[in-house]
Design an enzyme around this catalytic site. Structure first.
Site, PDB file in Angstrom:
ATOM      1  N   PHE A  43     -15.992  12.522  10.363  1.00 16.43           N
ATOM      2  CA  PHE A  43     -17.388  12.429   9.952  1.00 16.43           C
ATOM      3  C   PHE A  43     -17.473  12.367   8.424  1.00 16.43           C
ATOM      4  O   PHE A  43     -18.283  13.046   7.798  1.00 16.43           O
ATOM      5  CB  PHE A  43     -18.189  13.619  10.471  1.00 16.43           C
ATOM      6  CG  PHE A  43     -18.168  13.770  11.966  1.00 16.43           C
ATOM      7  CD1 PHE A  43     -18.976  12.987  12.777  1.00 16.43           C
ATOM      8  CD2 PHE A  43     -17.312  14.677  12.572  1.00 16.43           C
ATOM      9  CE1 PHE A  43     -18.952  13.122  14.162  1.00 16.43           C
ATOM     10  CE2 PHE A  43     -17.282  14.824  13.959  1.00 16.43           C
ATOM     11  CZ  PHE A  43     -18.097  14.036  14.759  1.00 16.43           C
ATOM     12  N   GLY A  92     -35.605   1.525   1.169  1.00 18.33           N
ATOM     13  CA  GLY A  92     -34.963   0.703   0.157  1.00 18.33           C
ATOM     14  C   GLY A  92     -34.418  -0.567   0.761  1.00 18.33           C
ATOM     15  O   GLY A  92     -34.956  -1.098   1.737  1.00 18.33           O
ATOM     16  N   LYS A 144       0.829  -1.206   0.000  1.00 21.55           N
ATOM     17  CA  LYS A 144       0.000   0.000   0.000  1.00 21.55           C
ATOM     18  C   LYS A 144       0.866   1.259   0.000  1.00 21.55           C
ATOM     19  O   LYS A 144       0.584   2.217  -0.735  1.00 21.55           O
ATOM     20  CB  LYS A 144      -0.928   0.003   1.214  1.00 21.55           C
ATOM     21  CG  LYS A 144      -1.942   1.126   1.229  1.00 21.55           C
ATOM     22  CD  LYS A 144      -2.685   1.198   2.554  1.00 21.55           C
ATOM     23  CE  LYS A 144      -3.469  -0.057   2.821  1.00 21.55           C
ATOM     24  NZ  LYS A 144      -4.233   0.042   4.100  1.00 21.55           N
ATOM     25  N   CYS A 191     -19.184   1.511   8.410  1.00 21.94           N
ATOM     26  CA  CYS A 191     -19.402   2.346   9.599  1.00 21.94           C
ATOM     27  C   CYS A 191     -20.704   2.034  10.319  1.00 21.94           C
ATOM     28  O   CYS A 191     -20.689   1.550  11.448  1.00 21.94           O
ATOM     29  CB  CYS A 191     -19.356   3.828   9.212  1.00 21.94           C
ATOM     30  SG  CYS A 191     -17.709   4.413   8.777  1.00 21.94           S
TER      31      CYS A 191
END
Length: 437
Positions: A153, A257, A35, A264
Site C-alpha cells: 500500500f 484538479g 539495474k 496504480c
C-alpha cells in the site's frame, strides 16, 4: 531468516532496502543486469525521498546485495517476496501476469529447501491459488512450498515510511506457518500496534484494488462536482472542505484538479473491471467506467481553458510546470500533466516543460517537448502558464517574481493550490479548475 525480493523496481527496491533496515540479510533479484549493477553500487534508478540513503547504507554494510541469479536466491533465502510489475496487457484492460508467473516458477524451481513465497504485486483475484499450484508443481523433489499474498500500500513520495510503518498489514494464506513467519518479518511494525489482518487469498488480493478503486472514485467524485461549479459558480475547494468535515466522508483525496495518474490507480481500476467481467459480473464495476471517464475529462478541460486564453494556439508559448503524476516522484506513467503537454504540442503550441525530478523520464515518453532546467527558463516569454503538478516550488511561486518573465500574465491552476486573490491583485488572469471564470 534471510529474505529475497524478486523484482527491483519501485516496489521491490523499496521493500528490499526497508527489510535490510529492519535487520534482515536481503538479496534483490532482477533479470535486468544494468539495474542490478546500478543498485549494487548504491545508485537508485528512480526518485523516492529517503530511499537513496537507505539503499547506500545497506549496500555498504553488506546487508543488502543484488543479483540476476534465481539459483543464488533459491539457495540464500528462506522467504521470497515477489515484487514484479503487472502492467495492462497490450490492447486490453486486464493485467499481464507474465512477470509474476515467471518469478514464482523461477524461485520455486531454484529453492533448495522448504520455503515461503510471498506475493506483493497487485494481481487479479484468483491468482494466488493458481500460483500456489504453479510453485508446488515446479519445486524440486522433497521441497515444500508455502505461498502467501501480502499486498503493498505504498504511496509514491512516502514509500519508505509506508514500508517501515504501515497503517495496516494484510496477509492472505491457508498456512498457519506462513502467518507466523510474516509476523516475525513484520515484528517491528506489529510492536507499534499496526493492525494485522490474516485472511484468505481472495480477500487479500481484492484489498489493494478495492482501496485504489475507492480512492479513484473519491477523486472523480469531486472532479465531477468541479464540472458543475465551473458552470454554475461556486468554489470547489470550499465545497470539498464542507463535505470533508463529515467524518463519514473525510477531506483526504477530495482535491479537484486535473485528475489522477501514475502506475496504480488507472491500471488497477481497469484491471478490476476486466477481471469481474471474466467471472461473469459485467455490470458490478460498471461505475468505474465513469470514474475513468471523469478523470480523463479533466485533461480535456485544461486544454479547453488554454484555448479560451489563447484562441490562436499555433505558435503560442505554453509553460507546463510539472510532468510527474504527483509531487515527490519522477513517475510519468499515465501522467495528466504530460498528457496535456503532449496534446498542446500536437495542436501547434510551443511547449516549454519543467519538472524538478521527472524531466528525463518525460523526455523518454515525449521527446519533442522543450524541456527546461529551471522554473524561470520554462516561463520565459510564456503566453500562459499551466501548473499541473503541485511541487512545493510551484505552490510557493510569487506572481510579482514571474510577471517580468512572461509575455502575458495568464496562469491555469490545475491543482487548486495557488492563492488566487494574490495573483489577481498582481494583475494576473487566473483560471482554476472547479471555479467559474
Amino acid at each position: 531468516m534471510k529474505l529475497s525480493v524478486i523484482g527491483t523496481g519501485y516496489l521491490g527496491a523499496t521493500h528490499a532496502a526497508s527489510m535490510a533496515e529492519l535487520g534482515f540479510e536481503v538479496l534483490g533479484v532482477d533479470v535486468d543486469k544494468v539495474k542490478v549493477d546500478s543498485l549494487s553500487r548504491g545508485q537508485l534508478p528512480f526518485h523516492e525521498p529517503g530511499l537513496p540513503e537507505l539503499l547506500k547504507k545497506h549496500v555498504d554494510s553488506g546487508r543488502l546485495r543484488f543479483t540476476t541469479s534465481f539459483d543464488e536466491a533459491g539457495s540464500f533465502a528462506d522467504i521470497h517476496f515477489i515484487a514484479v510489475g503487472t502492467p495492462q496487457r497490450a490492447g486490453e484492460h486486464g493485467a499481464d501476469m507474465t512477470y509474476v508467473d515467471a518469478s514464482v516458477a523461477g524461485i520455486a524451481r531454484a529453492a533448495t529447501r522448504d520455503t515461503l513465497i510471498v506475493g506483493k504485486s497487485t494481481v487479479p483475484v484468483g491468482s494466488a491459488r493458481r500460483l500456489k499450484d504453479l510453485a508446488r508443481d515446479g519445486a524440486g523433489v522433497g521441497i515444500e512450498i508455502d505461498l502467501a499474498w501480502n499486498p503493498e500500500f505504498l504511496r509514491e513520495g512516502f514509500a519508505v515510511e509506508d514500508t517501515l510503518r504501515p497503517d495496516r498489514l494484510v496477509v492472505g494464506t491457508d498456512s498457519d506457518s506462513a502467518v507466523a513467519k510474516l509476523r516475525e518479518v513484520y515484528a517491528y511494525a506489529l510492536g507499534r500496534d499496526t493492525p494485522f489482518i490474516s485472511t484468505d487469498y481472495e480477500t487479500a488480493e481484492l484489498v489493494k484494488v478495492a482501496a485504489n478503486a475507492f480512492l479513484a472514485t473519491k477523486i472523480s467524485f469531486i472532479n465531477a462536482f468541479a464540472e458543475v461549479t465551473e458552470t454554475v459558480g461556486g468554489d470547489i475547494r470550499v465545497l470539498a472542505d464542507a463535505i470533508g468535515l463529515d467524518k463519514r466522508i473525510g477531506r483526504r483525496f477530495l482535491n479537484a484538479g486535473v485528475g489522477f495518474g501514475g502506475g496504480c490507480l488507472p491500471k488497477d481500476i481497469r484491471a478490476l473491471q476486466a477481471r469481474v467481467s471474466e467471472i461473469g459480473l459485467d455490470s458490478t464495476m460498471r461505475f468505474l467506467n465513469e470514474v475513468d471517464e471523469v478523470n480523463l475529462r479533466r485533461r480535456d478541460r485544461v486544454v479547453h481553458i488554454v484555448h479560451e486564453l489563447c484562441p490562436e494556439l499555433d505558435g503560442k508559448s505554453v509553460a507546463v510546470l510539472g510532468t510527474a503524476f504527483k509531487p515527490n516522484s519522477d513517475d510519468v506513467r499515465d501522467s495528466p500533466a504530460l498528457d496535456v503537454a503532449g496534446r498542446l504540442f500536437n495542436e501547434g503550441a510551443e511547449v516549454r516543460v519543467y519538472d524538478p525530478q521527472a524531466n528525463s523520464n518525460a523526455a523518454k515518453r515525449f521527446p519533442r517537448l522543450n524541456y527546461c532546467q529551471s522554473l524561470e527558463e520554462a516561463v520565459e516569454g510564456a503566453d500562459v502558464i499551466l501548473l499541473l503538478t503541485e511541487w512545493d516550488e510551484f505552490v510557493q511561486m510569487r506572481p510579482e517574481t514571474l510577471a517580468p518573465l512572461v509575455a502575458h500574465r495568464q496562469i491555469v491552476d490545475g491543482r487548486n493550490v495557488l492563492r488566487t486573490e494574490q495573483w489577481e491583485a498582481a494583475g494576473w488572469i487566473v483560471r482554476a479548475l472547479g471555479r467559474r471564470a
